[in-house]
Every structure is written in structure tokens, then in C-alpha cells.
Design a protein around this motif. Sequence first.
Motif, PDB file in Angstrom:
ATOM      1  N   ASN A 144       0.845  -1.208   0.000  1.00  0.00           N
ATOM      2  CA  ASN A 144       0.000   0.000   0.000  1.00  0.00           C
ATOM      3  C   ASN A 144       0.874   1.250   0.000  1.00  0.00           C
ATOM      4  N   GLU A 145       1.818   1.271  -0.939  1.00  0.00           N
ATOM      5  CA  GLU A 145       2.821   2.334  -0.993  1.00  0.00           C
ATOM      6  C   GLU A 145       2.207   3.730  -1.055  1.00  0.00           C
ATOM      7  N   ASP A 146       1.145   3.889  -1.855  1.00  0.00           N
ATOM      8  CA  ASP A 146       0.530   5.218  -1.973  1.00  0.00           C
ATOM      9  C   ASP A 146       0.007   5.713  -0.632  1.00  0.00           C
ATOM     10  N   LEU A 147      -0.618   4.814   0.123  1.00  0.00           N
ATOM     11  CA  LEU A 147      -1.123   5.187   1.442  1.00  0.00           C
ATOM     12  C   LEU A 147       0.033   5.512   2.382  1.00  0.00           C
ATOM     13  N   PHE A 148       1.086   4.704   2.332  1.00  0.00           N
ATOM     14  CA  PHE A 148       2.250   4.941   3.188  1.00  0.00           C
ATOM     15  C   PHE A 148       2.855   6.321   2.925  1.00  0.00           C
TER      16      PHE A 148
END
Length: 186
Positions: A144-148
Amino acid sequence: MINEYPAVIARVIGTSDVARAITFARDNDLELAIRGGAHHQEGSAIVEGELVIDLEGNTVRVDAEKQVAHVQPGTRAEDVLAETQQYGLATPTGSAGEVGIPGSTLGGGIGWIRRKHGLGIDALRSGEIVTPDGELRAASPDHNEDLFWATPAVASVTSASSPTSSSTRWYRPSESSTRTTPPRTC
């Protein structure tokens, strides 16, 4: 002085409590504020006649071998540093002990060892976040890179998302190495 009084204070114990409180606020059209470490000079943790989620707690789990600490969201810097100092570890935090680690970290974590190890946000490795839809999501640079990567911006703009735990990199103050990750760019 802040002179506001919420209609409801949800004192949460775990992630499912946070999700229920967020869902309750959404279903009842209540504005929501998050109270983490209690260092809220501007009053952002209180909403008049609305819902406050109180994340106060001080659970810290240290993995000294990996130099990682797992921290619950209401934990204050002074509590985390007291726990990690047993292992000779430190991380960039704010300059005041009563700040909450999540707020300090997501707000930058401009601490005393920043020149050597970067900001507190640079040490963030992963987190669990309850999103505005009441869902728990884990986020890291690999999941969930975008959220991170959006978490610091979301946390500074709105209290609709709530971090429920995080893992951060800790350093031995005597280490001569430089940062292990590049600074974040948002």
C-alpha cells in the motif's frame, strides 16, 4: 486556552475500537478529531459538540536486534525513549517529551539527532491506519505504498484517518553510519 467540549469521547483500546468510532462518526454525521499524545496547543484534538477519538496509551515493543520499535498511537516521546534507552537506542523525535510519537513522526520529528539520522518521518518503516471508511490498512514502502507515502500529508490536513500503530527505525546514537533511507519527498 481551549474552551471546547466534545459531545462524545471514544476511549479506544484497539484497532477495532478505532474503526467502530470512525464508522459511528460517519454514520451519525459527526465531525471527528483524534487525540494522540496530548500535545495539542492549537486545539486540533477537540471539536465542540462532536466526537473525539482518544488514542492515549503507551505500548512500546522493542526489537533491539533489528533496531525497530513498534509503537501504539497514543504513546508519548518520553515513554518511547525511556523504553528504548534500555537498549541504547534513540530516534529523531520532537524536542518535548509530552508529544505523541505518531504526531511527532508524521509532522517531521525534528529532533536532536536529525543531522546524523534525518527526521522522525525518515525512520518510519510501516504503519496500520484506519481509513475514513473504517477499514484497517497496513502500509509500508512495499505494501500500500501510496497510502504509506501519503500518510504524513493526510495526517497534517485532516483527522479523518487514524494511525493505530507504527514501526520505526531506531539508531544507536554512537553509530557513525549515515541514514539508511533517503529523506522522504512529499
